[in-house]
Design an enzyme around this catalytic site. Structure first.
Site, PDB file in Angstrom:
ATOM      1  N   LYS A  71      -8.466   1.395 -13.647  1.00 24.84           N
ATOM      2  CA  LYS A  71      -8.247  -0.087 -13.842  1.00 24.84           C
ATOM      3  C   LYS A  71      -8.289  -0.719 -12.458  1.00 24.84           C
ATOM      4  O   LYS A  71      -8.809  -1.768 -12.306  1.00 24.84           O
ATOM      5  CB  LYS A  71      -6.587  -0.415 -14.368  1.00 24.84           C
ATOM      6  CG  LYS A  71      -6.375  -0.089 -15.797  1.00 24.84           C
ATOM      7  CD  LYS A  71      -5.242  -0.105 -16.406  1.00 24.84           C
ATOM      8  CE  LYS A  71      -4.245   1.137 -15.920  1.00 24.84           C
ATOM      9  NZ  LYS A  71      -4.575   2.321 -16.401  1.00 24.84           N
ATOM     10  N   ARG A  91      -2.527   7.267  -3.377  1.00 23.64           N
ATOM     11  CA  ARG A  91      -1.444   7.891  -2.824  1.00 23.64           C
ATOM     12  C   ARG A  91      -1.423   8.556  -1.690  1.00 23.64           C
ATOM     13  O   ARG A  91      -2.592   9.372  -1.293  1.00 23.64           O
ATOM     14  CB  ARG A  91      -1.061   9.004  -4.072  1.00 23.64           C
ATOM     15  CG  ARG A  91      -0.344   8.620  -5.325  1.00 23.64           C
ATOM     16  CD  ARG A  91       1.166   7.943  -5.024  1.00 23.64           C
ATOM     17  NE  ARG A  91       1.781   7.500  -6.219  1.00 23.64           N
ATOM     18  CZ  ARG A  91       1.821   5.995  -6.549  1.00 23.64           C
ATOM     19  NH1 ARG A  91       1.427   5.225  -5.741  1.00 23.64           N
ATOM     20  NH2 ARG A  91       2.435   5.788  -7.881  1.00 23.64           N
ATOM     21  N   ASP A 135      -2.011   2.032   2.623  1.00 19.35           N
ATOM     22  CA  ASP A 135      -0.844   1.540   2.055  1.00 19.35           C
ATOM     23  C   ASP A 135       0.083   2.576   1.542  1.00 19.35           C
ATOM     24  O   ASP A 135       1.408   2.587   1.313  1.00 19.35           O
ATOM     25  CB  ASP A 135      -1.281   0.629   0.803  1.00 19.35           C
ATOM     26  CG  ASP A 135       0.060  -0.358   0.254  1.00 19.35           C
ATOM     27  OD1 ASP A 135       0.643  -0.900   1.087  1.00 19.35           O
ATOM     28  OD2 ASP A 135       0.361  -0.210  -1.087  1.00 19.35           O
ATOM     29  N   GLU A 149       5.804   9.563   2.816  1.00 20.86           N
ATOM     30  CA  GLU A 149       6.360   8.011   2.956  1.00 20.86           C
ATOM     31  C   GLU A 149       7.610   8.159   2.249  1.00 20.86           C
ATOM     32  O   GLU A 149       8.447   6.962   2.603  1.00 20.86           O
ATOM     33  CB  GLU A 149       5.400   7.176   2.017  1.00 20.86           C
ATOM     34  CG  GLU A 149       5.513   7.381   0.539  1.00 20.86           C
ATOM     35  CD  GLU A 149       4.441   6.485  -0.004  1.00 20.86           C
ATOM     36  OE1 GLU A 149       3.423   5.994   0.316  1.00 20.86           O
ATOM     37  OE2 GLU A 149       5.026   5.744  -1.042  1.00 20.86           O
ATOM     38  N   HIS A 172       3.374   0.781   1.498  1.00 20.85           N
ATOM     39  CA  HIS A 172       3.422   0.548  -0.105  1.00 20.85           C
ATOM     40  C   HIS A 172       3.613  -0.736  -0.702  1.00 20.85           C
ATOM     41  O   HIS A 172       4.798  -0.722  -1.468  1.00 20.85           O
ATOM     42  CB  HIS A 172       4.327   1.764  -0.767  1.00 20.85           C
ATOM     43  CG  HIS A 172       3.782   2.419  -1.702  1.00 20.85           C
ATOM     44  ND1 HIS A 172       3.897   3.695  -2.261  1.00 20.85           N
ATOM     45  CD2 HIS A 172       3.227   1.699  -3.028  1.00 20.85           C
ATOM     46  CE1 HIS A 172       3.389   3.801  -3.551  1.00 20.85           C
ATOM     47  NE2 HIS A 172       3.001   2.609  -3.921  1.00 20.85           N
TER      48      HIS A 172
HETATM   49  P1  NAI Z   1      -6.258   4.621 -13.845  1.00 20.69           P
HETATM   50  O1  NAI Z   1      -5.507   5.896 -14.366  1.00 20.69           O
HETATM   51  O2  NAI Z   1      -6.644   3.501 -14.464  1.00 20.69           O
HETATM   52  O3  NAI Z   1      -7.494   5.188 -12.829  1.00 20.69           O
HETATM   53  C1  NAI Z   1      -7.490   6.349 -12.257  1.00 20.69           C
HETATM   54  C2  NAI Z   1      -8.919   6.724 -12.355  1.00 20.69           C
HETATM   55  O4  NAI Z   1      -9.181   7.747 -11.289  1.00 20.69           O
HETATM   56  C3  NAI Z   1      -9.309   7.452 -13.715  1.00 20.69           C
HETATM   57  O5  NAI Z   1     -10.641   6.803 -13.994  1.00 20.69           O
HETATM   58  C4  NAI Z   1      -9.575   8.819 -13.382  1.00 20.69           C
HETATM   59  O6  NAI Z   1     -10.570   9.282 -14.301  1.00 20.69           O
HETATM   60  C5  NAI Z   1     -10.109   8.641 -12.017  1.00 20.69           C
HETATM   61  N1  NAI Z   1      -9.854   9.892 -11.253  1.00 20.69           N
HETATM   62  C6  NAI Z   1      -9.207  11.239 -11.675  1.00 20.69           C
HETATM   63  N2  NAI Z   1      -9.495  12.142 -10.837  1.00 20.69           N
HETATM   64  C7  NAI Z   1     -10.325  11.747  -9.879  1.00 20.69           C
HETATM   65  C8  NAI Z   1     -11.048  12.429  -9.110  1.00 20.69           C
HETATM   66  N3  NAI Z   1     -10.880  13.888  -8.809  1.00 20.69           N
HETATM   67  N4  NAI Z   1     -12.134  11.665  -8.353  1.00 20.69           N
HETATM   68  C9  NAI Z   1     -12.347  10.587  -8.738  1.00 20.69           C
HETATM   69  N5  NAI Z   1     -11.743   9.749  -9.596  1.00 20.69           N
HETATM   70  C10 NAI Z   1     -10.653  10.526 -10.229  1.00 20.69           C
HETATM   71  O7  NAI Z   1      -5.111   4.178 -12.573  1.00 20.69           O
HETATM   72  P2  NAI Z   1      -4.848   3.009 -11.712  1.00 20.69           P
HETATM   73  O8  NAI Z   1      -4.069   1.988 -12.580  1.00 20.69           O
HETATM   74  O9  NAI Z   1      -6.341   2.283 -11.211  1.00 20.69           O
HETATM   75  O10 NAI Z   1      -4.246   3.398 -10.396  1.00 20.69           O
HETATM   76  C11 NAI Z   1      -4.933   4.404  -9.718  1.00 20.69           C
HETATM   77  C12 NAI Z   1      -3.813   4.954  -8.645  1.00 20.69           C
HETATM   78  O11 NAI Z   1      -3.308   3.960  -7.702  1.00 20.69           O
HETATM   79  C13 NAI Z   1      -2.466   5.236  -9.282  1.00 20.69           C
HETATM   80  O12 NAI Z   1      -2.687   6.764  -9.843  1.00 20.69           O
HETATM   81  C14 NAI Z   1      -1.483   5.335  -8.204  1.00 20.69           C
HETATM   82  O13 NAI Z   1      -1.431   6.416  -7.391  1.00 20.69           O
HETATM   83  C15 NAI Z   1      -2.131   4.082  -7.302  1.00 20.69           C
HETATM   84  N6  NAI Z   1      -1.382   3.119  -7.354  1.00 20.69           N
HETATM   85  C16 NAI Z   1      -1.043   2.449  -6.055  1.00 20.69           C
HETATM   86  C17 NAI Z   1      -0.181   1.398  -5.980  1.00 20.69           C
HETATM   87  C18 NAI Z   1       0.321   0.645  -4.829  1.00 20.69           C
HETATM   88  O14 NAI Z   1       1.167  -0.192  -4.646  1.00 20.69           O
HETATM   89  N7  NAI Z   1      -0.357   1.368  -3.574  1.00 20.69           N
HETATM   90  C19 NAI Z   1       0.265   0.742  -7.229  1.00 20.69           C
HETATM   91  C20 NAI Z   1      -0.083   1.057  -8.468  1.00 20.69           C
HETATM   92  C21 NAI Z   1      -0.783   2.316  -8.666  1.00 20.69           C
END
Ligand code: NAI
Length: 333
Positions: A154, A233, A257, A262, A294
């Site tokens: 997303k 992360r 971020d 952290e 973050h």
């Molecule tokens: P999501 O689940 O929609 O997308 C994650 C994508 O990463 C998926 O398409 C998955 O197939 C892909 N993925 C998994 N393993 C992979 C790899 N080895 N290489 C490349 N791609 C891979 O998750 P979303 O909502 O897009 O969030 C992503 C990450 O952002 C979360 O898991 C979280 O760790 C981080 N996040 C950080 C925030 C912040 O405030 N800094 C807030 C929200 C999320």
């Protein structure tokens, strides 16, 4: 339902209280992070609500279960801090907020990139001190550059779309490519992305496969002077390798971020304390590094959605009806 809410800040309370007017759960707020030491605070609560740096390892989960916890309602998307295998074994349901505002995070990644490129954070201080010299502020046109997006879920997809709008060529790496994204993204193997991108932004979750995905070997493949942005992360990058690459000039600009350690730092005011994390402090000494604590998720829209979905998850668990955004072991990539 009676819920013990950990790691709460005034803004969490504000948005949760607002959303709770419709749900009427009994929310009891605790300031501290959830750890082995603070787990006893949850005694007698059927549900607990936790955030990104709360510790939900096997030991904490066992303490929680022994004192009556049946539901962990995460008020975040990532769930790398939960031992899902142990939660399942103990019969604890884990729910999360899968999408509260992917725009918030993607836009923050863009903010880091734009600030780093034009060094606006340094310019701000200079101008306030009457220093109008431009040395050290030289940027580059984003137009025409190659951006590599690691993880096109997303958040990554929105980031990719924004960069496409800037006139960038967008490469992506994801084990599950998004068919619709192929209109503006070219999927390539990670090594190709690392080698060809001028800017790399990390949007994959932290899993056993992505732990230290960006290590010395990955960095060696990157272009000299690459811009690296991590809003995913902290543990997706090997901080020591990043510091070495900043020292050698391999990494030209770094926007973070999230940070490996952290949990000990972020979401609190440590300005009157001595910070003992030498690795973190070393990062702050580079003029070409911009770190935020973050805060990528931190928009009014995101906090509203987080509160609403968290409380809806609790309702769905309690009533056994409605959409429970459950996290199960097999959802880990
Ligand atoms: P999501 O689940 O929609 O997308 C994650 C994508 O990463 C998926 O398409 C998955 O197939 C892909 N993925 C998994 N393993 C992979 C790899 N080895 N290489 C490349 N791609 C891979 O998750 P979303 O909502 O897009 O969030 C992503 C990450 O952002 C979360 O898991 C979280 O760790 C981080 N996040 C950080 C925030 C912040 O405030 N800094 C807030 C929200 C999320």
């Amino acid at each position: 339902m009676r819920i013990a809410v950990f790691s709460t800040k005034p803004y969490d309370r504000r948005f949760l209280d607002q959303a709770n007017q419709a749900h009427r759960h009994e929310l009891v707020y605790f300031d501290p992070q959830l750890t082995v030491a603070t787990a006893p605070l949850a005694a007698g609560y059927r549900g607990i609500c936790a955030f990104v740096n709360d510790r939900l390892d096997a030991e904490v989960l066992q303490l929680l279960r022994a004192s009556g916890t049946e539901l962990i309602a995460l008020r975040c998307a990532g769930f790398n801090n939960v031992d899902l295998v142990e939660a399942e074994r103990l019969g604890i349901t884990v729910a999360r907020v899968p999408a509260y505002s992917p725009h918030a995070v993607a836009e923050h990644a863009v903010a880091l990139l734009l600030s780093l490129n034009r060094m606006t954070f340094r310019a701000y201080n200079r101008v306030r001190e009457g220093n109008f010299a431009l040395d050290g502020l030289l940027g580059f046109d984003l137009y025409g550059k190659t951006v590599g997006v690691v993880g096109t879920g997303k958040i990554g997809l929105i980031f990719a779309k924004i960069m496409h709008g800037f006139g960038c060529k967008v490469l992506a790496s994801d084990p599950f490519p998004d068919a619709a994204a192929k209109a503006f993204v070219r999927y390539v193997p990670l090594d190709t992305l690392l080698a060809d991108a001028d800017i790399i932004s990390l949007h994959c979750p932290l899993t056993t496969e992505t732990h230290h995905l960006i290590d010395a070997r990955a960095i060696a493949r990157m272009k000299d002077g690459v811009v690296l942005i991590n809003t995913g992360r902290g543990r997706v990058v090997d901080t020591k390798a990043i510091i070495d690459a900043l020292k050698s000039g391999k990494i030209g600009r770094l926007g973070l971020d999230v940070y490996e350690e952290e949990e000990q730092l972020f979401f609190q005011d440590l300005s009157q304390r001595i910070i003992s994390d030498d690795q973190f402090m070393r990062l702050t000494t580079f003029p070409n590094v911009l770190i935020t604590g973050h805060q990528a998720f931190f928009t009014a829209e995101a906090l509203t959605n987080i509160a609403e979905t968290t409380l809806s998850n609790i309702c769905a668990f309690e009533s056994g009806t409605g959409a429970l955004q459950r996290v199960t072991v097999d959802r880990r990539v």
